[in-house]
Every structure is written in C-alpha cells, then in structure tokens.
Design a protein around this motif. Structure first.
Motif, PDB file in Angstrom:
ATOM      1  N   LEU A  19       0.841  -1.197   0.000  1.00 12.81           N
ATOM      2  CA  LEU A  19       0.000   0.000   0.000  1.00 12.81           C
ATOM      3  C   LEU A  19       0.878   1.250   0.000  1.00 12.81           C
ATOM      4  O   LEU A  19       0.633   2.183  -0.773  1.00 12.81           O
ATOM      5  N   GLU A  20       1.900   1.257   0.829  1.00 10.93           N
ATOM      6  CA  GLU A  20       2.808   2.405   0.852  1.00 10.93           C
ATOM      7  C   GLU A  20       3.464   2.610  -0.506  1.00 10.93           C
ATOM      8  O   GLU A  20       3.561   3.733  -0.994  1.00 10.93           O
ATOM      9  N   PRO A  36      -5.809  12.715   1.237  1.00  7.94           N
ATOM     10  CA  PRO A  36      -6.145  11.292   1.379  1.00  7.94           C
ATOM     11  C   PRO A  36      -7.309  10.870   0.490  1.00  7.94           C
ATOM     12  O   PRO A  36      -7.284   9.785  -0.091  1.00  7.94           O
ATOM     13  N   GLY A  37      -8.313  11.711   0.358  1.00  6.26           N
ATOM     14  CA  GLY A  37      -9.451  11.384  -0.503  1.00  6.26           C
ATOM     15  C   GLY A  37      -9.046  11.230  -1.956  1.00  6.26           C
ATOM     16  O   GLY A  37      -9.514  10.321  -2.656  1.00  6.26           O
ATOM     17  N   GLU A  38      -8.167  12.112  -2.435  1.00  6.71           N
ATOM     18  CA  GLU A  38      -7.702  12.029  -3.821  1.00  6.71           C
ATOM     19  C   GLU A  38      -6.854  10.780  -4.034  1.00  6.71           C
ATOM     20  O   GLU A  38      -6.958  10.114  -5.067  1.00  6.71           O
ATOM     21  N   VAL A  39      -6.019  10.454  -3.044  1.00  4.16           N
ATOM     22  CA  VAL A  39      -5.216   9.233  -3.143  1.00  4.16           C
ATOM     23  C   VAL A  39      -6.143   8.022  -3.199  1.00  4.16           C
ATOM     24  O   VAL A  39      -5.986   7.145  -4.050  1.00  4.16           O
ATOM     25  N   ALA A  40      -7.122   7.985  -2.304  1.00  6.19           N
ATOM     26  CA  ALA A  40      -8.050   6.843  -2.243  1.00  6.19           C
ATOM     27  C   ALA A  40      -8.780   6.638  -3.568  1.00  6.19           C
ATOM     28  O   ALA A  40      -9.007   5.507  -3.978  1.00  6.19           O
ATOM     29  N   GLU A  41      -9.115   7.730  -4.254  1.00  7.23           N
ATOM     30  CA  GLU A  41      -9.821   7.633  -5.538  1.00  7.23           C
ATOM     31  C   GLU A  41      -8.998   6.920  -6.605  1.00  7.23           C
ATOM     32  O   GLU A  41      -9.556   6.345  -7.535  1.00  7.23           O
ATOM     33  N   HIS A  42      -7.679   6.975  -6.493  1.00  2.88           N
ATOM     34  CA  HIS A  42      -6.809   6.420  -7.537  1.00  2.88           C
ATOM     35  C   HIS A  42      -6.176   5.081  -7.188  1.00  2.88           C
ATOM     36  O   HIS A  42      -5.409   4.543  -7.982  1.00  2.88           O
ATOM     37  N   ALA A  53      -5.567   7.723   5.047  1.00  3.36           N
ATOM     38  CA  ALA A  53      -5.087   8.852   5.850  1.00  3.36           C
ATOM     39  C   ALA A  53      -4.039   8.391   6.864  1.00  3.36           C
ATOM     40  O   ALA A  53      -3.019   9.066   7.062  1.00  3.36           O
ATOM     41  N   THR A  54      -4.263   7.243   7.488  1.00  2.00           N
ATOM     42  CA  THR A  54      -3.300   6.706   8.454  1.00  2.00           C
ATOM     43  C   THR A  54      -1.984   6.351   7.776  1.00  2.00           C
ATOM     44  O   THR A  54      -0.902   6.644   8.299  1.00  2.00           O
ATOM     45  N   THR A  55      -2.059   5.742   6.611  1.00  5.50           N
ATOM     46  CA  THR A  55      -0.836   5.377   5.878  1.00  5.50           C
ATOM     47  C   THR A  55      -0.061   6.623   5.484  1.00  5.50           C
ATOM     48  O   THR A  55       1.171   6.675   5.639  1.00  5.50           O
ATOM     49  N   LEU A  56      -0.748   7.648   4.994  1.00  5.49           N
ATOM     50  CA  LEU A  56      -0.084   8.910   4.641  1.00  5.49           C
ATOM     51  C   LEU A  56       0.550   9.543   5.867  1.00  5.49           C
ATOM     52  O   LEU A  56       1.695  10.032   5.803  1.00  5.49           O
ATOM     53  N   ALA A  57      -0.145   9.535   6.989  1.00  8.99           N
ATOM     54  CA  ALA A  57       0.404  10.119   8.222  1.00  8.99           C
ATOM     55  C   ALA A  57       1.652   9.365   8.674  1.00  8.99           C
ATOM     56  O   ALA A  57       2.636   9.982   9.110  1.00  8.99           O
ATOM     57  N   SER A  73      -8.125  18.886   5.865  1.00  8.45           N
ATOM     58  CA  SER A  73      -7.218  17.750   5.766  1.00  8.45           C
ATOM     59  C   SER A  73      -5.811  18.256   5.486  1.00  8.45           C
ATOM     60  O   SER A  73      -5.509  19.426   5.681  1.00  8.45           O
ATOM     61  N   TYR A  74      -4.966  17.370   5.038  1.00 11.03           N
ATOM     62  CA  TYR A  74      -3.627  17.706   4.572  1.00 11.03           C
ATOM     63  C   TYR A  74      -3.496  17.233   3.134  1.00 11.03           C
ATOM     64  O   TYR A  74      -4.163  16.293   2.709  1.00 11.03           O
TER      65      TYR A  74
END
Length: 127
Positions: A19-20, A36-42, A53-57, A73-74
């Motif tokens: 995932l990372e 995080p939302g944009e990452v999740a979409e792709h 979001a947890t993985t990004l953090a 968000s960030y």
C-alpha cells in the motif's frame, strides 16, 4: 443506518509495504500534492479513507512525505523523487547491517559489470 467505507476483499491482504509503495507511486506521478481522498480515488483497490489517511500520516512521520494543510485535511507530496527514495532506502538497508564494510563489499561484488563501471565513473575512479 451506518454506511461502511470500502475495504479490501475478504481473504485478500496486501503484501507488507504494498500500500505504501502504491501510494508513493501515485504521489510521484501526480505532479502535485494530494489529499487522502484524492489518493483513495486512484488506488487499485478501494480502501477506507481512514486507512489511506493513516498510511499517509505514517509516511509523513517517517520523513518520506511532506504535508501542508488543505481544507480540513492535509495534502501530501514526496520529499524527493523516485531515485532519491530508492537511494534513501538503499542507505537505510545498508546501515541496518552489523558490519557495514561487509554489506557494502557484498553489494559491490554482486553488481553487474555495467553497474560496476557506472559506479567507478560516479566515484571518479575509472581504471
């Protein structure tokens, strides 16, 4: 009625770091900071927003990503390009060995002739 966010299909788990790796690949190719939302979409497999979001953090905490506030968000960007990330990983692996000289010697011994020539050129020790 509670709604559930998408998760990995039952019985299928990603390999450690997959995932990372996918998230870093997305961020490298995006050309801009992503939330995080944009990452999740792709992502190739739908995941819960909280998982992304947890993985990004975590990647931010480890110094792999930079983040800037964006709305509530960030937005995240890699601290370096893909070559820089690979070099950083190589250094971390090398430093984790008990005998640095032995690790580096083995690494060089296992280089292809072309890679060894490239390393010599980079070090300015052409023979």
């Amino acid at each position: 009625m509670a709604t559930h966010e998408p998760q990995e299909p039952a019985g299928r788990r990603r390999a450690n770091g997959a995932l990372e790796e996918e998230i870093l690949g997305l961020l490298h190719t995006a050309g801009r900071a992503l939330t995080p939302g944009e990452v999740a979409e792709h992502l190739s497999t739908p995941l819960a927003h909280t998982t992304v979001a947890t993985t990004l953090a975590r990647l931010h905490t480890r110094g792999v990503l930079e983040r800037a506030p964006q709305g509530r968000s960030y937005a995240y960007t890699p601290v370096t390009d893909e070559s820089g990330m690979t070099a950083r990983h190589m250094r971390q692996v090398m430093e984790s060995g008990a005998d640095r000289e032995s690790v580096l010697t083995r690494f060089v011994d296992e280089l292809s002739d072309d890679d060894e020539d490239l390393l010599r050129r980079l070090l300015g020790t052409d023979e």
